[in-house]
Write an enzyme that holds these catalytic residues in place. Structure first.
Site, short mmCIF file in Angstrom:
data_model
loop_
_atom_site.label_atom_id
_atom_site.label_comp_id
_atom_site.label_asym_id
_atom_site.label_seq_id
_atom_site.Cartn_x
_atom_site.Cartn_y
_atom_site.Cartn_z
CB CYS A 1 -2.69 -0.35 8.63
SG CYS A 1 -1.22 0.63 8.81
CD GLU B 1 8.04 0.69 11.16
OE1 GLU B 1 6.98 0.87 10.56
OE2 GLU B 1 8.97 0.02 10.71
N PRO C 1 10.05 -7.15 -0.48
CG PRO C 1 10.32 -6.33 -2.66
CD PRO C 1 10.97 -7.23 -1.62
CG ASN D 1 -0.41 -0.08 2.51
OD1 ASN D 1 0.77 -0.38 2.66
ND2 ASN D 1 -1.20 0.18 3.54
CD GLU E 1 4.42 -0.15 13.26
OE1 GLU E 1 3.24 0.03 13.63
OE2 GLU E 1 5.39 0.21 13.92
C1 SIN Z 1 0.15 1.89 6.53
O1 SIN Z 1 -0.96 1.89 6.04
O2 SIN Z 1 0.75 0.83 6.71
C2 SIN Z 1 0.87 3.14 6.94
C3 SIN Z 1 0.25 4.37 6.52
C4 SIN Z 1 0.97 5.61 7.01
O3 SIN Z 1 2.18 5.65 7.22
O4 SIN Z 1 0.26 6.58 7.18
#
Ligand code: SIN
Length: 475
Positions: free
Chosen positions: A282, A456, A173, A149, A248
């Site tokens: 996410c 992170e 990746p 994403n 994450e």
């Molecule tokens: C993610 O959807 O994994 C991260 C999105 C973000 O850094 O805002």
């Protein structure tokens, strides 16, 4: 930019017999056939990273900072080419892809500075004549498994602190978006990253590659961004070699609108929290909880904004919503909408595939969503918004926390007492108050409960790639 199509191991571009296809989700166009790494090539990548580690960790922090700074500069210089490649393999609108390349660059910028700051301590000793010290040292070979994403930024968020700390790196990746990762490997070469310090093993078969990365004792840290189900499997697999694990994982973000909110600001914020990357983040708002007295006025504002969203291929001018990344993603969104309608939700807008076909889904708005519906319990990861009504602050907080996930939450309210009460009560790692966007390189990104471990970005991001060593100096 001609896409790189080979694995990058030990500073060499390695072709494999087996290859896999990468396609543009907006058009179905074939973009490249990429080398398909197996377990043996992944072991070779770990060998290269392990061999490169002593020299990389021995560099001064200033030397490592210089290399990371060059990566930032190269992202700025190549922004347009990198963004176009990203849009083609991932589907997001070009303006968002440019934003992502800047977001990636901001991690290299931030961690080039942080490279200079993993300070140690001196501790007053309880033993006469002793000196107690701590150092922060690089953890060793790091591995990263990154999602489709944000094909550039999610790598940057891991790679920048790893390099800054003095770690070497093996990256797997997503099979949907390996081209941005391989473009990054080329930038690493150009930035003067020594051979073997960064290795990229694209693959269409995650399991054998993942088994090497989780099972090899030389890999001391694993950082993963992706689904909770896969994160749990990786966490278990890392137990035998007791790796440091940073996860994450999925969210199920509540977006709360209280009766004292500025409803226009809240509707604007929701567009960002829900439609960034077509809802495929996410941290996307997944459960829209609105106080009953402002429910209809808010829904009206949201519907008006959704009607104005232009859907189309990401490279087309003015497009704000691209396709979903693939058919399973499309099916999930459609499944959530169908399930909600079958269980009594009211459809205001959309509710089906977009007329462009392929994996384009129409911006969709439903009200009357309940906790029995799939969209209240799983991440929809698409442009379908489901609204639930609540009456009291206590009820809103209970609904918001009624999930095993705990990544992000958003709310709109103006009463300052309520702002603090709600921000403190939400069981998440990140809260946006009066905003639909919390992500930045300078703040800690991460979740609680089943949304993950570790942070992170920010100075905390360095901690994932370093360990504290305590030295006790006798008299
Ligand atoms: C993610 O959807 O994994 C991260 C999105 C973000 O850094 O805002």
């Amino acid at each position: 930019m001609t896409p790189r199509d080979r694995a990058y191991v030990g500073g060499e571009w390695i072709a494999t017999d087996r290859r896999f296809a990468v396609t543009d989700p907006a058009t179905g166009e074939h973009l490249a056939d990429v080398s398909d790494a197996d377990a043996a090539l992944t072991r070779q990548a770990v060998d290269a990273a392990a061999d490169a580690w002593p020299a990389w960790r021995a560099k001064t922090a200033h030397e490592r900072a210089g290399v990371v700074r060059r990566l930032r500069a190269l992202h700025a210089e190549r922004e347009d080419e990198l963004a176009r490649l990203l849009t083609r393999e991932q589907g997001k609108p070009l303006a968002e892809a440019r934003g992502e390349i800047r977001y990636a660059a901001s991690f290299y910028e931030f961690f080039a500075e942080e490279a200079l700051r993993p300070h140690g301590e001196t501790i007053p000793s309880p033993f006469p004549g002793h000196r107690l010290l701590t150092f922060r040292q690089p953890i060793g070979v790091g591995a990263a498994i990154t999602p489709w994403n944000f094909p550039s930024a999610m790598i940057a968020r891991k790679l920048a602190p790893a390099l800054a700390a003095g770690c070497t790196f093996v990256l797997k990746p997503s099979e949907l978006t390996p081209l941005s990762a391989l473009a990054l490997a080329a930038l690493c070469e150009e930035a003067g990253v020594p051979k073997g310090v960064v290795n990229v093993v694209p693959t269409s078969e995650a399991a054998p590659v993942g088994e090497v990365l989780t099972g090899d004792a030389r890999v001391r840290a694993l950082s993963f961004t992706g689904s909770t189900a896969v994160g749990k499997r990786l966490y278990r697999a890392c137990a035998d070699t007791v790796k440091k694990v940073s996860l994450e994982l999925g969210g199920n973000a509540p977006f709360l609108v209280f009766d004292d909110a500025d409803l226009d600001a809240a509707a604007d914020g929701l567009m960002v929290a829900k439609l960034r990357n077509g809802g495929q983040t996410c941290v996307a708002a997944n459960r829209i909880l609105v106080q009953r007295s402002v429910h209809d006025a808010f829904v009206e504002r949201v519907a008006a904004r959704l009607r104005g969203v232009r859907v189309g291929p990401g490279l087309e001018e003015g497009v704000a919503l691209g396709p979903l990344v693939n058919r399973p993603s499309f099916d999930k969104v459609a499944g959530h909408v169908d399930d909600a309608r079958a269980k009594g939700a009211t459809l205001h807008l959309g509710g089906s595939a977009h007329e462009l076909g392929r994996t384009f889904y129409a911006p969709t708005l439903l009200t009357g969503v309940t906790t029995e519906m799939r969209m209240a319990n799983e991440e929809t990861f698409g442009p379908a918004l489901g609204v639930m009504a609540f009456d009291t602050e206590e009820e809103a907080i209970a609904l918001a926390n009624d999930t095993p996930a705990g990544l992000a939450a958003y709310f709109y309210a103006r009463d300052v007492g309520r702002v603090f009460r709600v921000a403190e009560a939400l069981e998440v790692g990140m809260v946006g108050v009066g905003t639909g966007l919390v992500s930045t390189a300078v703040a800690p990104f991460g979740g609680v409960k089943e949304s993950g471990l570790g942070r992170e970005g920010s100075r905390h991001g360095m901690e994932e790639w370093t360990e504290v060593k305590y030295v006790c100096l006798g008299p």
